[in-house]
Write an enzyme that holds these catalytic residues in place. Structure first.
Site, PDB file in Angstrom:
ATOM      1  N   GLY A   1      46.197  34.741  38.267  1.00 16.62           N
ATOM      2  CA  GLY A   1      46.818  35.725  39.157  1.00 16.62           C
ATOM      3  C   GLY A   1      47.970  36.401  38.450  1.00 16.62           C
ATOM      4  O   GLY A   1      48.449  35.925  37.424  1.00 16.62           O
TER       5      GLY A   1
ATOM      6  N   CYS B   1      44.902  29.478  34.102  1.00 17.52           N
ATOM      7  CA  CYS B   1      46.003  30.416  33.873  1.00 17.52           C
ATOM      8  C   CYS B   1      47.113  30.229  34.915  1.00 17.52           C
ATOM      9  O   CYS B   1      47.769  29.202  34.928  1.00 17.52           O
ATOM     10  CB  CYS B   1      45.450  31.844  33.842  1.00 17.52           C
ATOM     11  SG  CYS B   1      46.620  33.009  33.128  1.00 17.52           S
ATOM     12  N   TYR B   2      47.309  31.176  35.832  1.00 23.04           N
ATOM     13  CA  TYR B   2      48.338  30.988  36.869  1.00 23.04           C
ATOM     14  C   TYR B   2      48.082  29.679  37.630  1.00 23.04           C
ATOM     15  O   TYR B   2      49.011  28.944  37.959  1.00 23.04           O
ATOM     16  CB  TYR B   2      48.328  32.169  37.851  1.00 23.04           C
ATOM     17  CG  TYR B   2      49.319  32.004  38.980  1.00 23.04           C
ATOM     18  CD1 TYR B   2      50.655  32.344  38.811  1.00 23.04           C
ATOM     19  CD2 TYR B   2      48.921  31.484  40.217  1.00 23.04           C
ATOM     20  CE1 TYR B   2      51.580  32.177  39.841  1.00 23.04           C
ATOM     21  CE2 TYR B   2      49.836  31.315  41.252  1.00 23.04           C
ATOM     22  CZ  TYR B   2      51.162  31.668  41.061  1.00 23.04           C
ATOM     23  OH  TYR B   2      52.071  31.490  42.075  1.00 23.04           O
TER      24      TYR B   2
ATOM     25  N   HIS C   1      41.174  31.747  29.893  1.00 17.41           N
ATOM     26  CA  HIS C   1      40.144  32.029  30.911  1.00 17.41           C
ATOM     27  C   HIS C   1      38.759  31.586  30.424  1.00 17.41           C
ATOM     28  O   HIS C   1      38.120  32.329  29.671  1.00 17.41           O
ATOM     29  CB  HIS C   1      40.138  33.524  31.237  1.00 17.41           C
ATOM     30  CG  HIS C   1      41.348  33.944  32.002  1.00 17.41           C
ATOM     31  ND1 HIS C   1      41.380  33.974  33.378  1.00 17.41           N
ATOM     32  CD2 HIS C   1      42.586  34.308  31.598  1.00 17.41           C
ATOM     33  CE1 HIS C   1      42.578  34.356  33.790  1.00 17.41           C
ATOM     34  NE2 HIS C   1      43.331  34.556  32.716  1.00 17.41           N
TER      35      HIS C   1
ATOM     36  N   GLU D   1      36.116  31.616  32.028  1.00 18.40           N
ATOM     37  CA  GLU D   1      35.056  32.375  32.714  1.00 18.40           C
ATOM     38  C   GLU D   1      34.670  33.668  31.997  1.00 18.40           C
ATOM     39  O   GLU D   1      33.630  34.244  32.283  1.00 18.40           O
ATOM     40  CB  GLU D   1      35.475  32.677  34.163  1.00 18.40           C
ATOM     41  CG  GLU D   1      36.621  33.668  34.348  1.00 18.40           C
ATOM     42  CD  GLU D   1      38.024  33.050  34.239  1.00 18.40           C
ATOM     43  OE1 GLU D   1      38.148  31.983  33.627  1.00 18.40           O
ATOM     44  OE2 GLU D   1      38.981  33.660  34.737  1.00 18.40           O
TER      45      GLU D   1
ATOM     46  N   ASP E   1      19.123  45.829  49.906  1.00 22.65           N
ATOM     47  CA  ASP E   1      19.912  44.967  50.790  1.00 22.65           C
ATOM     48  C   ASP E   1      19.345  44.931  52.208  1.00 22.65           C
ATOM     49  O   ASP E   1      19.101  43.857  52.763  1.00 22.65           O
ATOM     50  CB  ASP E   1      21.381  45.422  50.840  1.00 22.65           C
ATOM     51  CG  ASP E   1      21.995  45.519  49.454  1.00 22.65           C
ATOM     52  OD1 ASP E   1      21.449  44.882  48.541  1.00 22.65           O
ATOM     53  OD2 ASP E   1      23.004  46.219  49.292  1.00 22.65           O
TER      54      ASP E   1
ATOM     55  N   LYS F   1      24.804  41.218  44.159  1.00 18.74           N
ATOM     56  CA  LYS F   1      23.605  42.077  44.180  1.00 18.74           C
ATOM     57  C   LYS F   1      22.387  41.420  43.503  1.00 18.74           C
ATOM     58  O   LYS F   1      21.288  41.443  44.033  1.00 18.74           O
ATOM     59  CB  LYS F   1      23.935  43.402  43.496  1.00 18.74           C
ATOM     60  CG  LYS F   1      22.851  44.445  43.603  1.00 18.74           C
ATOM     61  CD  LYS F   1      23.051  45.262  44.837  1.00 18.74           C
ATOM     62  CE  LYS F   1      22.034  46.367  44.970  1.00 18.74           C
ATOM     63  NZ  LYS F   1      22.270  47.135  46.202  1.00 18.74           N
TER      64      LYS F   1
END
Ligand code: XMP
Length: 520
Positions: A59, A86-87, A177, A179, A234, A376
């Protein structure tokens, strides 16, 4: 009783731009996860949610600010494995009695290297190969003293506590990070954390489909549901899913606003009628929409007009069914997260997106949004599980306001006719050349500009058009598609020869940002 999804990983969001990416990575590891903003979290909520593990996201804040985002400290004592990123790492260290210092100098942004301290941890099992591991950092502050019972597992140049662990309590933190792709083998760290948390890793679309069908059944009971379908992936998935769950207590409404592409109405109705036994009301309202758009040139006004009329038409047809308690919608996860963002900063309205979200309160219907947990591509996977034909699942997205926003200036029947023809040739070319599946979206925009040309021995003075084709993962950012010149030349020739009213074709090479995908 509401059916349970057994094993959940909870991601607590502190406003990082990568929170959604964490969720993607976790789901790719066959673990179900949900993101909740930090300010919605308290101990009783967590106990009720019963997650098997928690990830604290990064963050933009600093824990040194008195009002920075925090979570109740008791959460660290719930015997749930926690990974702070991180944060999230700094917050965990700080709340457990460690120290965080204001960054000096320029912080550590971008690629960096983390080396092992030789301290064993299950989090880094198999991770440190020779030398340092490349990671991606983005921090100013750093931890300067560890809380009790934590060990240093990895260090970087500017983060002496790049990886920390309290193995006994299964509390872990990484300053970088894992990710993002720039952290090589970051997924391995996440997989190790999942292993530590003893997830069965059994989340897949087939079991989720069964779960959704059960959940819809429980919620709807013996009531009726309506659903607007557009032919897009969708709403098609929502329609078919509901049909599987509640059969003929579902009525779909297909609004034809006269702004659809060539052959689209028949294609959509045929797909549903050939493959499913679903009640569909065909709302033919072309005249209503085109009359209302007459004289309007401003893009936002067009969008608003179409959105409001859509609701009116939908309401009219819904009334004709009788008492309906539920409205089903294809809201996706990115929409849900965006509206509940931890940062909470209102973003500028670039375009008013059209959907059925604005139905008048007097309709008094409860919402069913079965896709609200999915991205999606997961919706496409669910559609595949449901056996929806490939040509529908893989269709390029098409915006609710349709061709009106591909016709800058006033929308007229004449222009729509020209646009439809040119668009169908472009798509035909793309399919013929086997490029359709490499492209996120492709379409033609008809410009309100006439230019001079020469055909045969005659002067022409006709419309010009733009071909637009982009690649993208999620429509949030996009790049123009790199056609070769032969393809572009062949397509331009076909459009000019086959479409009466166009004598000039151009190709749009703008990326997003700074452009948007649609022209309006
Ligand atoms: P932009 O033009 O904002 O579009 O870059 C991003 C993606 O969203 C689609 N789009 C819409 N979809 N209703 C929709 O359902 C809308 O009002 C709308 N406007 C844009 C666009 O086609 C692209 O895929």
């Amino acid at each position: 009783m509401k059916p349970e999804l057994k094993q959940l990983l909870l991601i607590i969001d502190f406003g990082s731009q990568f929170t959604k990416l964490i969720a993607r990575r976790i789901r790719e590891l066959n673990v179900y996860c949900a993101i909740h903003p930090y300010h919605t979290i308290d101990v009783s909520f967590i106990i009720k949610l019963n997650p098997r593990a928690i990830i604290l996201s990064g963050g933009p804040a600093t824990v040194l600010n008195e009002h920075s985002p925090k979570i109740p400290k008791e959460i660290y004592d719930l015997s749930i494995p926690i990974l702070g990123i991180c944060y999230g790492q700094q917050l965990m260290a700080y709340q457990l009695g460690g120290e965080v210092s204001k960054g000096t100098g320029n912080g550590e942004f971008g690629r960096s290297s983390v080396t092992s301290t030789a301290q064993n941890s299950d989090l880094v099992k198999g991770w440190f190969l020779e030398g340092g591991e490349q990671v991606w950092m983005s921090h100013g502050d750093t931890i300067s003293r560890l809380p009790n019972n934590f060990q240093i597992v990895g260090i970087s140049k500017k983060a002496p506590f790049a990886i920390i662990a309290n193995e006994k309590k299964k509390l872990y933190g990484v300053q970088f990070h894992p990710e993002v792709n720039q952290t090589h083998r970051g997924t391995l760290l996440l997989r190790n954390f999942i292993q530590i948390s003893s997830f069965a890793r059994d989340w897949n679309m087939s079991s989720y489909k069964d779960y959704l069908i059960k959940e819809i059944n429980e919620k709807v009971g013996t009531e009726e549901v309506i659903c607007a379908i557009s032919g897009g992936v969708d709403s098609s998935v929502v329609g078919v899913l509901l049909n599987k769950a509640i059969g003929d207590r579902l009525t779909c409404i297909f609004v034809d606003h006269g702004l659809l592409r060539e052959g689209e109405t028949n294609e959509v109705l045929k797909m549903f009628r050939d493959n499913y036994n679903i009640k569909i009301l065909y709302a033919e309202e072309k005249e209503l929409f085109l009359k209302a758009l007459s004289g309007i040139t401003d893009p936002e006004q067009k969008r608003k007009k179409i959105g409001n009329l859509f609701i009116k038409v939908f309401e009219k047809y819904a009334k004709s069914i009788g008492t309906v308690k539920f409205l089903a919608q294809g809201t996706l996860y990115p929409d849900v997260i965006e509206s509940a963002s931890a940062a909470g900063a209102p973003s500028a309205t670039i375009k008013s997106h059209h959907n059925v979200g604005g139905l008048p309160k007097r309709m008094k219907m409860s919402l069913i949004e079965p896709l609200r947990e999915l991205f999606k591509d997961e919706v496409r996977a669910l559609g595949t599980e449901l056996g929806i034909p490939r040509q529908f699942i893989d269709r390029h997205p098409f915006p609710g306001p349709g061709l009106a926003i591909r016709c800058p200036g006033e929308v007229t029947e004449e222009k729509l006719k020209i646009l439809r023809k040119a668009d169908s040739i472009f798509i035909d070319q793309i399919r013929k050349h086997g490029l359709y599946d490499q492209i996120w979206q492709a379409f033609v925009v008809l410009l309100p500009v006439r230019t001079v040309g020469v055909m045969g021995d005659d002067r022409t003075y006709d419309y010009s058009c733009v071909l637009r084709a982009v690649t993208s993962k999620d429509g949030m950012t996009a790049d123009f598609f790199n056609f070769n010149n032969n393809f572009l030349g062949e397509t331009a020739t076909r459009i000019i020869n086959e479409v009466l009213g166009i004598n000039r074709v151009t190709y749009d090479i703008t990326s997003k940002p700074p452009g948007t995908i649609e022209w309006e």
